[in-house]
Design an enzyme around this catalytic site. Sequence first.
Site, PDB file in Angstrom:
ATOM      1  N   HIS A 282      -6.031  -6.205  -2.132  1.00  0.00           N
ATOM      2  CA  HIS A 282      -4.954  -5.323  -1.677  1.00  0.00           C
ATOM      3  C   HIS A 282      -3.864  -6.094  -0.934  1.00  0.00           C
ATOM      4  O   HIS A 282      -4.125  -6.694   0.105  1.00  0.00           O
ATOM      5  CB  HIS A 282      -5.602  -4.304  -0.737  1.00  0.00           C
TER       6      HIS A 282
ATOM      7  N   SER B 240       0.851  -1.176   0.000  1.00  0.00           N
ATOM      8  CA  SER B 240       0.000   0.000   0.000  1.00  0.00           C
ATOM      9  C   SER B 240       0.898   1.242   0.000  1.00  0.00           C
ATOM     10  O   SER B 240       1.891   1.269  -0.703  1.00  0.00           O
ATOM     11  CB  SER B 240      -0.922  -0.046   1.203  1.00  0.00           C
TER      12      SER B 240
ATOM     13  N   ASP C 262      -8.185  -5.253  -6.377  1.00  0.00           N
ATOM     14  CA  ASP C 262      -7.839  -4.115  -5.519  1.00  0.00           C
ATOM     15  C   ASP C 262      -7.999  -2.790  -6.263  1.00  0.00           C
ATOM     16  O   ASP C 262      -7.312  -2.550  -7.257  1.00  0.00           O
ATOM     17  CB  ASP C 262      -6.377  -4.276  -5.070  1.00  0.00           C
TER      18      ASP C 262
END
Length: 507
Positions: free
Chosen positions: A467, A180, A442
């Site tokens: 994700h 991320s 994602d």
Amino acid sequence: MLHPKGLCLPLVVLVCLIAQSSSLGFRNGRHMNGFLGQPSSMPTLQRSLDVEDLWFEQRLNHFKPDDTRTWQQRYFVNDAFYRNDSQAPVFLMIGGEGEATKNWMREGAWIHYAEHFGALCIQLEHRFYGKSHPTSDLSNSNLAYLSSEQALADLGNFVSAMKRQYNMADSQKWIAFGGSYPGSLAAWAREKYPHLIDGAISSSGPLLAQVDFTQYFEVVKASLASYKPECVEAVSRGFAQVEILLKHMIGQRNLDEKFKTCTPLKDSIENKLDIANLFENIASNFAGVVQYNKDNSPHAKITIDQICDVMLNTTMGPPVTRLGAVNDLLLKQSKTKCLDYKYDKMIAEMKNVSWDSEVAKGMRQWTYQTCTEFGFYQTSENKSDTFGDRFGIDFFIRQCMDIFSDRMNGKFLEQAVAQTNKYYGALKPGTTNVLYVHGSIDPWHALGLYVSTNSNTPAIYIEGTAHCANMYEPANCDPPQLKEARNKILKYLAKLLDGYASFASFT
Ligand SMILES: *[C@@H]1O[C@H](CO)[C@@H](O)[C@H](O)[C@H]1NC(C)=O
Ligand SMILES: *[C@@H]1O[C@H](CO)[C@@H](O)[C@H](O)[C@H]1NC(C)=O
Ligand SMILES: *[C@@H]1O[C@H](CO)[C@@H](O)[C@H](O)[C@H]1NC(C)=O
Ligand SMILES: *[C@@H]1O[C@H](CO)[C@@H](O)[C@H](O)[C@H]1NC(C)=O
């Protein structure tokens, strides 16, 4: 890091939630505890490993030589697999927009890689998150020291110091890992400090800063449709029915019941910001489930299949009732009694500058970073589209202005984001030795490097995963394309490390 709020950082379990705008645990693509879920404690290599807090004296401002103020930055070490010879690598897990988690020192794919290569594992917490407090509080003037640039300089300084502390040979390579926002940081650390970071595995990291992240909910729709196209249709009809019910008092009361609102809608009906917040919360129910769908993290308890099965169950009532049922599931998961959509209350909470406040778990800090560096606002501004036109970009810019400063208007944000892209290179980063990994489910992949025609910036795009899925502890039930991706990452690491490996232990 981020339900429709954050990215995926090696972070935390959703235990309770931030008492703020969203009564739910997920906003603006970010889970309340950070983008990346804490790994589940499923099968684990080193469950009983004791991980202690270690502290590093860090500079407050790397860009002003005469500012000598320092603070204590937290880090964790796992040396169980460290071979401690002149070729042994060091794996650096980069902390992000939430508290750094000790579980990542015990499990996750990178620990298996470390076992394979005899690596020393280190995780550095990001400044202003978790227990790494550079300043006495989170006032606006103190937050001036919160930026990705300062965080990267922290990493550079830290790596130099650890090389000395561990008496390391110059031939020992440092590989950065992150998911991320820290996925972006991992790539940027290699880009900006190539003499200190030899390579990186960048998972689900957005590289393109963008004020209005319209693609986010487009991917959410596509991901719901990948289970069943009719699911999106049912969500669209549900949202349209919310609009209709809002028009009269009986309808408003009906919505109060269906969505378990904390305060009656009739008192908010003239307040566009409350209504925007209501819609954003309901849409976030879907975004949060999609972002973490089946990724072996504790965020992933509710799945796309499950909420779509509710949306398609006609015996439950009309689509709006099913939207309410999905909302129930999410309220329950976050142990929240009612849906709190009051805008002013959210702003008041977000303005709290104390380290003891709920928003100091990361919401205030990450929102600051979006307002000053990245944007990333997950908007919906098309009346005839699934999630409607209630939370457009103005709603988010207004939050920056109300929480921090009137100075942070639309023009300010455009300039800030343009500067970020200029500085890091957006989707054309000047990186070598960085592998970019994304999942098609994602929504964050839309701002990342997921297809690449340049051999200097290789990418792996995993069909059907969410994700940071590749980072979590491998499980038998993982889909074959995820297992294959983890193996490709292993091979990439072997190439970066010149084949230095035991090859004995990886399964
Ligand atoms: C690595 O080896 C050196 C030299 O033998 C030793 O001084 C050091 O303590 C070792 N470090 C670790 C982490 O085992
Ligand atoms: C649909 O909802 C009804 C009523 O809540 C429930 O009894 C039934 O099991 C559901 N059907 C499916 C297929 O989930
Ligand atoms: C900020 O949060 C702390 C901890 O929850 C609380 O004690 C304090 O009253 C809050 N301050 C304001 C101004 O709301
Ligand atoms: C709005 O959404 C509808 C339905 O998805 C789509 O057909 C239309 O092109 C969109 N309009 C704009 C301006 O994006």
